[in-house]
Design a protein around this motif. Structure first.
Motif: not given
Length: 310
Positions: A86-97
């Motif tokens: 979940i943290r890797a996904v959070g870093d990947a999607l941050a700011g993308t909506g």
């Protein structure tokens, strides 16, 4: 949409892949062991990897239009690996909506009592061995502050298509001659058909207004004693329904015994009202008496998966 999916080799994820493809989405599914016998379908691509590889998870999430997290390691490392994912996904999607839809489970509520529990009440007494899942739920919901459309889906007992925990219950009963229920078997659980759950996942991915936590359950509640007695009646001969004393069950399966002795009744009114979700499907008992569990081969389901799904 191009969806990065976990759990595709498992029961719920495997069924959900078909629904996603039928809805016109592309699916990139990660698996520790890519299935060699899986049906080939346009729009489905397998990637070999696991949740420990945060860099791979981050890349696949960044390349997708949305992420659907259904899988779990179903072992003692489940909390740690889920956290990496979940943290890797959070870093990947941050700011993308973009959408990140992650799967929880209704046992995070602990004993709900006899009245259906909704998503808005504080959780004061979660079951200790599922407390980590509640923390991860809150972390994912908090990704909204990082510009991610984050959603948590909390299913009840998942059944249908001759799979899920019920397939394990039947297999165990046939092997031992006993369909067990913990204590008096009167602890009730909400349930959701796997096809209805897959449709909720798709609604959560497609609907830009979907945010936060959604319970996933029909109006049916089921008692473990009723499941055991139905298995004994229809999956014999020679199977008897029998109580498993709580202390004995705790010695054998630890905290899962307490979960099996806990009322877990939830309301999915929010998903129905906001997303137009209709949790339709045959009931648990109709599936057991004359449905998929009687007509087709049982889907493989190991003990670790049966425990983790509860």
């Amino acid at each position: 949409m191009k969806i990065f999916l976990t759990g595709g080799t498992g029961y719920t994820g495997g069924e959900t892949i078909g629904h996603l493809l039928d809805a016109g989405h592309q699916v990139v599914a990660i698996a520790r062991n890519v299935p060699t016998q899986a049906p080939v379908r346009d729009g489905l691509h397998w990637v070999e990897g696991d949740f420990a590889d945060g860099a791979l998870i981050e890349r696949l999430a960044r390349e997708a239009d949305g992420v659907l997290h259904i899988g779990a390691s179903h072992d003692a490392d489940m909390e740690r690996l889920d956290g990496i994912f979940i943290r890797a996904v959070g870093d990947a999607l941050a700011g993308t909506g973009k959408a990140f839809v992650s799967t929880s489970a209704t046992p995070v509520y602990g004993d709900t009592g006899p009245d259906p529990r909704d998503e808005h009440e504080p959780i004061n007494n979660p079951l200790p061995f599922r407390e980590w899942r509640m923390r991860h739920d809150n972390e994912v919901v908090g990704f909204a502050d990082r510009g991610i459309r984050s959603v948590i889906v909390r299913p009840g007992l998942i059944y249908g298509k001759a799979g899920g925990p019920l397939s394990w219950n039947i297999t165990r009963a046939r092997a031992t001659g006993k369909a067990l229920y913990v204590a008096d078997g009167r602890a009730a659980s909400s349930a959701v058909h796997v096809d209805a759950l897959a449709k909720l996942y798709i609604l959560a991915l497609e609907n830009d207004a979907a945010r936060g936590i959604y319970n996933a359950a029909s109006d049916e509640t089921i008692l473990s004693v009723d499941i055991a007695e139905t298995i004994a009646a229809f999956y014999g001969p020679g199977i008897v329904a029998e109580s498993w004393p709580l202390d004995e069950a705790r010695n054998a399966i630890g905290g899962f015994a307490d979960l099996s002795n806990t009322r877990c009744i939830v309301s999915s009114a929010r998903a129905r009202r906001e997303l137009g979700w209709l949790p339709v499907g045959p009931t648990v008992l109709s599936e057991l008496v004359g449905g998929s569990y009687r007509s087709g081969p049982l889907a493989p389901y190991g003990l670790g998966q049966a425990k983790a799904a509860q």
